[in-house]
Design an enzyme around this catalytic site. Structure first.
Site, PDB file in Angstrom:
ATOM      1  N   GLU A  95      66.104  -2.338  76.817  1.00  0.00           N
ATOM      2  CA  GLU A  95      66.509  -0.993  77.205  1.00  0.00           C
ATOM      3  C   GLU A  95      65.303  -0.165  77.626  1.00  0.00           C
ATOM      4  O   GLU A  95      64.177  -0.406  77.177  1.00  0.00           O
ATOM      5  CB  GLU A  95      67.225  -0.324  76.035  1.00  0.00           C
ATOM      6  CG  GLU A  95      68.528  -1.028  75.714  1.00  0.00           C
ATOM      7  CD  GLU A  95      69.277  -0.395  74.571  1.00  0.00           C
ATOM      8  OE1 GLU A  95      70.401   0.056  74.792  1.00  0.00           O
ATOM      9  OE2 GLU A  95      68.734  -0.351  73.461  1.00  0.00           O
ATOM     10  N   CYS A 338      63.761   8.111  70.154  1.00  0.00           N
ATOM     11  CA  CYS A 338      62.754   7.206  69.607  1.00  0.00           C
ATOM     12  C   CYS A 338      63.357   6.384  68.478  1.00  0.00           C
ATOM     13  O   CYS A 338      64.032   6.916  67.617  1.00  0.00           O
ATOM     14  CB  CYS A 338      61.612   7.991  68.976  1.00  0.00           C
ATOM     15  SG  CYS A 338      60.587   8.807  70.145  1.00  0.00           S
TER      16      CYS A 338
HETATM   17  N1  SAH Z   1      55.843  -0.278  68.657  1.00  0.00           N
HETATM   18  C1  SAH Z   1      55.279   0.895  69.236  1.00  0.00           C
HETATM   19  C2  SAH Z   1      56.138   1.577  70.277  1.00  0.00           C
HETATM   20  C3  SAH Z   1      57.604   1.820  69.958  1.00  0.00           C
HETATM   21  S1  SAH Z   1      58.047   3.134  68.898  1.00  0.00           S
HETATM   22  C4  SAH Z   1      54.874   1.861  68.163  1.00  0.00           C
HETATM   23  O1  SAH Z   1      55.234   1.670  67.017  1.00  0.00           O
HETATM   24  O2  SAH Z   1      54.148   2.807  68.456  1.00  0.00           O
HETATM   25  C5  SAH Z   1      57.581   4.612  69.616  1.00  0.00           C
HETATM   26  C6  SAH Z   1      57.519   5.768  68.607  1.00  0.00           C
HETATM   27  O3  SAH Z   1      58.797   6.052  68.049  1.00  0.00           O
HETATM   28  C7  SAH Z   1      56.619   5.459  67.427  1.00  0.00           C
HETATM   29  O4  SAH Z   1      55.676   6.470  67.266  1.00  0.00           O
HETATM   30  C8  SAH Z   1      57.548   5.423  66.228  1.00  0.00           C
HETATM   31  O5  SAH Z   1      56.900   5.887  65.095  1.00  0.00           O
HETATM   32  C9  SAH Z   1      58.679   6.322  66.669  1.00  0.00           C
HETATM   33  N2  SAH Z   1      59.944   6.008  66.007  1.00  0.00           N
HETATM   34  C10 SAH Z   1      60.446   4.805  65.696  1.00  0.00           C
HETATM   35  N3  SAH Z   1      61.648   4.909  65.123  1.00  0.00           N
HETATM   36  C11 SAH Z   1      61.942   6.227  65.069  1.00  0.00           C
HETATM   37  C12 SAH Z   1      63.074   6.986  64.615  1.00  0.00           C
HETATM   38  N4  SAH Z   1      64.143   6.393  64.082  1.00  0.00           N
HETATM   39  N5  SAH Z   1      63.024   8.307  64.771  1.00  0.00           N
HETATM   40  C13 SAH Z   1      61.966   8.930  65.319  1.00  0.00           C
HETATM   41  N6  SAH Z   1      60.889   8.268  65.779  1.00  0.00           N
HETATM   42  C14 SAH Z   1      60.860   6.932  65.639  1.00  0.00           C
END
Ligand code: SAH
Length: 352
Positions: A95, A338
């Site tokens: 996605e 996110c």
């Molecule tokens: N693996 C990478 C990129 C994907 S996540 C990483 O971890 O940076 C991108 C961002 O989304 C990250 O900063 C993560 O902390 C945030 N994130 C992941 N799950 C989330 C959620 N349920 N709610 C809000 N932010 C989230």
């Protein structure tokens, strides 16, 4: 064997391959025509290239392919963001999200099908890792989002599915391809690679002169809490993560680095968390704390906070003297915020 897909190639690689085949002798502009045709004019097949003779197109079609993912669904949200699902050649589903900001458009792309890191707050983590994406599969997400929306994409963030620094070669190559003057012309400075803390890859990247920006998923500032939320820390410890961030900051002129903090009700919004930020982070390197209110993720055992809770907690950070940004996650009504990518796949798997 399948012919190679041109989507995987930089302009220079394409040019070199054409030269080696001896196809540039009477056609010096051919690499440019092909690259511009695909990356700028939206040609989806080699037969759609403008200004290239039928004889040449026949040769190209035998030698190369264009391995486009199949666009499955587009869900548009009230705030103009849109979530795209694609099926890859091997059936994997990924996605991407198109996000508006002040009249410009950001593509939030996936770097892997699924993810191995299993961060507790992230839906993609529940899928496990299927495989790394190829450079072409990353590039195609950006091209297809641009074509489908009719918008010029100016910014790229690797915050979709997957951990980009577990697939750093393909990610960096995709960035090179997308910055080409004959292609999308996205400035590397407007490309953001977000990592959960792959310390060796952060250090490797720091040694290079690439201008894409690394941002760091801190999650939480207390090491024990962080380890529960982000199991990757068992492999690459908290101290090493912070020291790698510090060295990255130094290598890039000691400008502010961005730390992404996930605001989770009853977990990361306490007084102890403020203390942990003060003791573990302040004074180490210049940083901006990007507070992301957790988006709800089924079966995570974690609760999303209200906007008010996050604001009230963030206000208490002001006296500590670093910039704090609270992110309003786009596309939430389409479950494209996110950490929510993969949700539809999980529902699909459960037969809902
Ligand atoms: N693996 C990478 C990129 C994907 S996540 C990483 O971890 O940076 C991108 C961002 O989304 C990250 O900063 C993560 O902390 C945030 N994130 C992941 N799950 C989330 C959620 N349920 N709610 C809000 N932010 C989230």
């Amino acid at each position: 064997m399948q012919p190679p897909s041109i989507l995987d190639w930089t302009f220079d690689e394409l040019k070199q391959d054409l030269a080696e085949r001896g196809w540039l002798k009477d056609a010096a502009r051919l690499p440019e025509q092909i690259f511009r045709g695909i990356h700028q004019r939206g040609a989806r097949e080699l037969s759609g290239l403008v200004g290239v003779s039928t004889r040449k197109i026949a040769r190209l079609t035998e030698a190369y392919t264009l391995a486009w993912p199949e666009l499955l669904t587009v869900q548009a949200s009230w705030d103009q963001s849109a979530r795209y699902a694609f099926r890859l050649a091997d059936g994997s589903i990924i996605e991407s999200v198109l996000l508006p900001h002040h009249g410009k458009w950001t593509a939030c792309v996936s770097s892997q099908a699924g993810c191995a890191l299993a961060c507790q707050f992230c839906a993609t983590g529940q899928l496990g890792l299927k495989r790394n994406l190829t450079p072409g599969e990353i590039v195609a997400q950006v091209l297809l989002l641009g074509q489908h929306s009719g918008q010029r994409i100016s910014d790229l963030v690797f915050m979709g599915m997957g951990e980009p620094l577990q697939n750093d070669r393909a990610v960096i190559k995709a960035c090179t391809i997308l910055s080409s003057a004959f292609g999308s012309q996205i400035s590397p400075r407007r490309m953001v690679i977000s990592t959960a803390g792959m310390v060796p890859a952060i250090r490797r990247y720091t040694e290079t002169s690439h201008r894409m920006k690394l941002v760091f998923s801190l999650g939480a500032a207390d090491p024990e809490k962080r380890q529960r939320l982000m199991p990757i820390q068992k492999t690459f410890g908290f101290e090493d993560f912070l020291s790698a961030i510090g060295d990255y900051a130094k290598s890039r002129g000691n400008k502010h680095v961005t730390l992404e903090y996930v605001a989770i009700r009853d977990v990361t919004l306490g007084q102890d968390d403020i203390l942990a930020i003060k003791e573990n982070l302040v004074g180490r390197f210049p940083f901006i704390l990007n507070v992301i209110p957790m988006n709800p993720v089924a079966n995570s055992g974690l609760e999303a906070p209200t906007w008010h809770e996050v604001k009230a907690w963030s206000e208490q950070l002001r006296p500590l003297g670093f910039p704090v940004k609270v992110r309003r996650s786009a596309g939430k009504d389409q479950v494209a915020g996110c950490g929510q990518l993969g949700t539809s796949l999980l529902l699909g798997a459960a037969g809902v």
